[in-house]
Design a protein around this motif. Structure first.
Motif, PDB file in Angstrom:
ATOM      1  N   LYS A 117      41.266  67.841  32.623  1.00 29.08           N
ATOM      2  CA  LYS A 117      41.419  66.512  33.209  1.00 29.08           C
ATOM      3  C   LYS A 117      40.099  65.985  33.756  1.00 29.08           C
ATOM      4  O   LYS A 117      39.851  64.784  33.744  1.00 29.08           O
ATOM      5  CB  LYS A 117      42.459  66.558  34.341  1.00 29.08           C
ATOM      6  CG  LYS A 117      43.889  66.325  33.907  1.00 29.08           C
ATOM      7  CD  LYS A 117      44.783  66.154  35.123  1.00 29.08           C
ATOM      8  CE  LYS A 117      46.204  65.811  34.697  1.00 29.08           C
ATOM      9  NZ  LYS A 117      47.078  65.584  35.862  1.00 29.08           N
ATOM     10  N   HIS A 118      39.276  66.888  34.270  1.00 32.12           N
ATOM     11  CA  HIS A 118      38.049  66.468  34.929  1.00 32.12           C
ATOM     12  C   HIS A 118      36.842  67.134  34.261  1.00 32.12           C
ATOM     13  O   HIS A 118      36.831  68.347  34.049  1.00 32.12           O
ATOM     14  CB  HIS A 118      38.084  66.845  36.406  1.00 32.12           C
ATOM     15  CG  HIS A 118      39.284  66.313  37.133  1.00 32.12           C
ATOM     16  ND1 HIS A 118      39.373  65.010  37.564  1.00 32.12           N
ATOM     17  CD2 HIS A 118      40.458  66.910  37.486  1.00 32.12           C
ATOM     18  CE1 HIS A 118      40.528  64.821  38.158  1.00 32.12           C
ATOM     19  NE2 HIS A 118      41.210  65.951  38.128  1.00 32.12           N
ATOM     20  N   ARG A 119      35.846  66.316  33.972  1.00 29.96           N
ATOM     21  CA  ARG A 119      34.599  66.810  33.407  1.00 29.96           C
ATOM     22  C   ARG A 119      33.430  66.090  34.065  1.00 29.96           C
ATOM     23  O   ARG A 119      33.509  64.886  34.335  1.00 29.96           O
ATOM     24  CB  ARG A 119      34.528  66.596  31.890  1.00 29.96           C
ATOM     25  CG  ARG A 119      35.485  67.463  31.085  1.00 29.96           C
ATOM     26  CD  ARG A 119      35.382  67.141  29.599  1.00 29.96           C
ATOM     27  NE  ARG A 119      36.266  67.959  28.788  1.00 29.96           N
ATOM     28  CZ  ARG A 119      35.925  69.096  28.211  1.00 29.96           C
ATOM     29  NH1 ARG A 119      34.680  69.543  28.336  1.00 29.96           N
ATOM     30  NH2 ARG A 119      36.789  69.777  27.492  1.00 29.96           N
ATOM     31  N   GLY A 120      32.358  66.827  34.307  1.00 28.94           N
ATOM     32  CA  GLY A 120      31.155  66.237  34.872  1.00 28.94           C
ATOM     33  C   GLY A 120      29.944  66.547  34.008  1.00 28.94           C
ATOM     34  O   GLY A 120      29.911  67.566  33.306  1.00 28.94           O
ATOM     35  N   PHE A 121      28.959  65.678  34.063  1.00 25.89           N
ATOM     36  CA  PHE A 121      27.760  65.826  33.228  1.00 25.89           C
ATOM     37  C   PHE A 121      26.558  65.306  34.004  1.00 25.89           C
ATOM     38  O   PHE A 121      26.600  64.201  34.565  1.00 25.89           O
ATOM     39  CB  PHE A 121      27.945  65.027  31.932  1.00 25.89           C
ATOM     40  CG  PHE A 121      26.733  64.969  31.041  1.00 25.89           C
ATOM     41  CD1 PHE A 121      26.509  65.948  30.088  1.00 25.89           C
ATOM     42  CD2 PHE A 121      25.816  63.927  31.154  1.00 25.89           C
ATOM     43  CE1 PHE A 121      25.397  65.898  29.262  1.00 25.89           C
ATOM     44  CE2 PHE A 121      24.708  63.863  30.338  1.00 25.89           C
ATOM     45  CZ  PHE A 121      24.497  64.859  29.383  1.00 25.89           C
ATOM     46  N   VAL A 122      25.498  66.107  34.058  1.00 29.04           N
ATOM     47  CA  VAL A 122      24.255  65.691  34.697  1.00 29.04           C
ATOM     48  C   VAL A 122      23.108  66.064  33.769  1.00 29.04           C
ATOM     49  O   VAL A 122      23.013  67.207  33.316  1.00 29.04           O
ATOM     50  CB  VAL A 122      24.050  66.375  36.063  1.00 29.04           C
ATOM     51  CG1 VAL A 122      22.739  65.903  36.685  1.00 29.04           C
ATOM     52  CG2 VAL A 122      25.212  66.090  37.002  1.00 29.04           C
ATOM     53  N   ASN A 123      22.247  65.107  33.489  1.00 30.44           N
ATOM     54  CA  ASN A 123      21.080  65.363  32.643  1.00 30.44           C
ATOM     55  C   ASN A 123      19.842  64.786  33.309  1.00 30.44           C
ATOM     56  O   ASN A 123      19.856  63.660  33.812  1.00 30.44           O
ATOM     57  CB  ASN A 123      21.260  64.741  31.258  1.00 30.44           C
ATOM     58  CG  ASN A 123      20.017  64.888  30.393  1.00 30.44           C
ATOM     59  OD1 ASN A 123      19.222  63.961  30.277  1.00 30.44           O
ATOM     60  ND2 ASN A 123      19.837  66.057  29.800  1.00 30.44           N
TER      61      ASN A 123
END
Length: 306
Positions: free
Chosen positions: A187-193
């Motif tokens: 349900k939850h996804r995070g992304f940092v670049n």
């Protein structure tokens, strides 16, 4: 197929429709409508709605579940001509908002998207009805998917870029045993670049650095409670994250050296294969994979353009 485009100073409207005469799915009418409107020079809104259909190839699309001793079973539907099943049909709707602005004296933007899909018909892949079977059948009831994603791009200083994103994905289907979340869908996804590139020298050479962090929330795991205790899995997986890094040196337009690492956090799913010591037993199942099963991978490379 027909398409009509209407354009103005602040908007673009595209309306389309097509009719398919399919030998297995029959006659299918699929309309589509897209609207782009500029609320201001830096604020854009997009709206979309339409219908779609597809014929599901249940075998090629679900090969990941065949690495088990589950039996395949198809529950045919009257009038179904695709492995005894009817085609998938869905209505989908969406809205997107894009806002550009200045931050730290530099260009920045935020994009927020929301989409919903309502299935009028669907080929359901049921891994819960029987632990020893994969059951395919047409939907009887409701199935929907709600998706929300927001992304922020910012450049705080010259040559340094950040991208942060979050995605909420709620997918539920009416199975033979009731409504449940579709398995292996977080349900939850995070992304940092974060990425940085130095200024180019007279030969076109420069340094570049890149780091990417992925965060994946809990995922529902198919029901295994009828297995012996040692072959059971939890109802939901735990949240995990992976970190990828890369450093590259572009010497000139033809030569590039790079060094990197995937899954620096060494995130691994423990005991991913059920009853791994008995591959011909009733409980063997290598399809319950929801996280990386290999530790960190380190590499070095050289690119040469001829």
């Amino acid at each position: 197929f027909a398409e009509y485009t209407l354009s103005g100073l602040k908007y673009t409207l595209v309306a389309g429709a097509r009719i398919d005469f399919h030998n297995l799915a029959g006659t299918q009418f699929t309309p589509r409508l897209n609207l782009k409107y500029d609320l201001s020079p830096k604020t854009i809104i997009r709206l979309s709605a339409g219908r779609g259909f597809r014929t599901a190839s249940v075998f090629s699309e679900n090969q990941q579940y065949f690495a088990s001793n589950r039996q395949l079973e198809i529950l045919p539907t009257q009038g179904g001509n695709i492995y005894g099943l009817k085609p998938e049909i869905a209505w989908n709707y969406g809205a997107s908002l894009q806002q550009e602005f200045k931050l730290f004296g530099r260009k920045s933007s935020i994009v927020a998207d929301f989409f919903r899909t309502d299935f009028q018909n669907q080929v359901v892949v049921d891994l819960d009805h029987n632990t020893h079977k994969i059951v395919f059948y047409n939907l009887e009831g409701q199935s929907f998917a709600n998706s929300f994603q927001t992304q922020w791009d910012v450049t705080p200083v010259k040559n340094l870029d950040f991208r942060l994103a979050y995605k909420y994905y709620n997918v539920q289907t009416d199975y033979l045993d009731g409504r449940k979340e579709v398995p292996f869908m977080a349900k939850h996804r995070g992304f940092v670049n974060a990425s940085y590139s130095s200024n180019k020298n007279e030969k076109g050479g420069f340094w570049s650095f890149d780091a990417t962090l992925n965060i994946v929330g809990p995922q529902r795991i198919p029901d295994t409670h009828t297995n012996p205790v040692e072959f059971q899995m939890p109802e939901y997986s735990k949240t995990f994250s992976t970190l990828n890094l890369q450093v590259a040196r572009t010497i000139n337009e033809k030569i590039r050296l790079y060094l990197g690492a995937d899954n620096v956090t060494n995130t691994e799913q423990k005991n991913p294969i059920i009853d791994a010591k008995n591959p011909f037993g009733n409980y063997f199942d290598a399809s319950m994979i929801y996280a990386p099963i290999m530790p960190g991978n380190y590499y070095i490379g050289l690119d040469i353009k001829i």
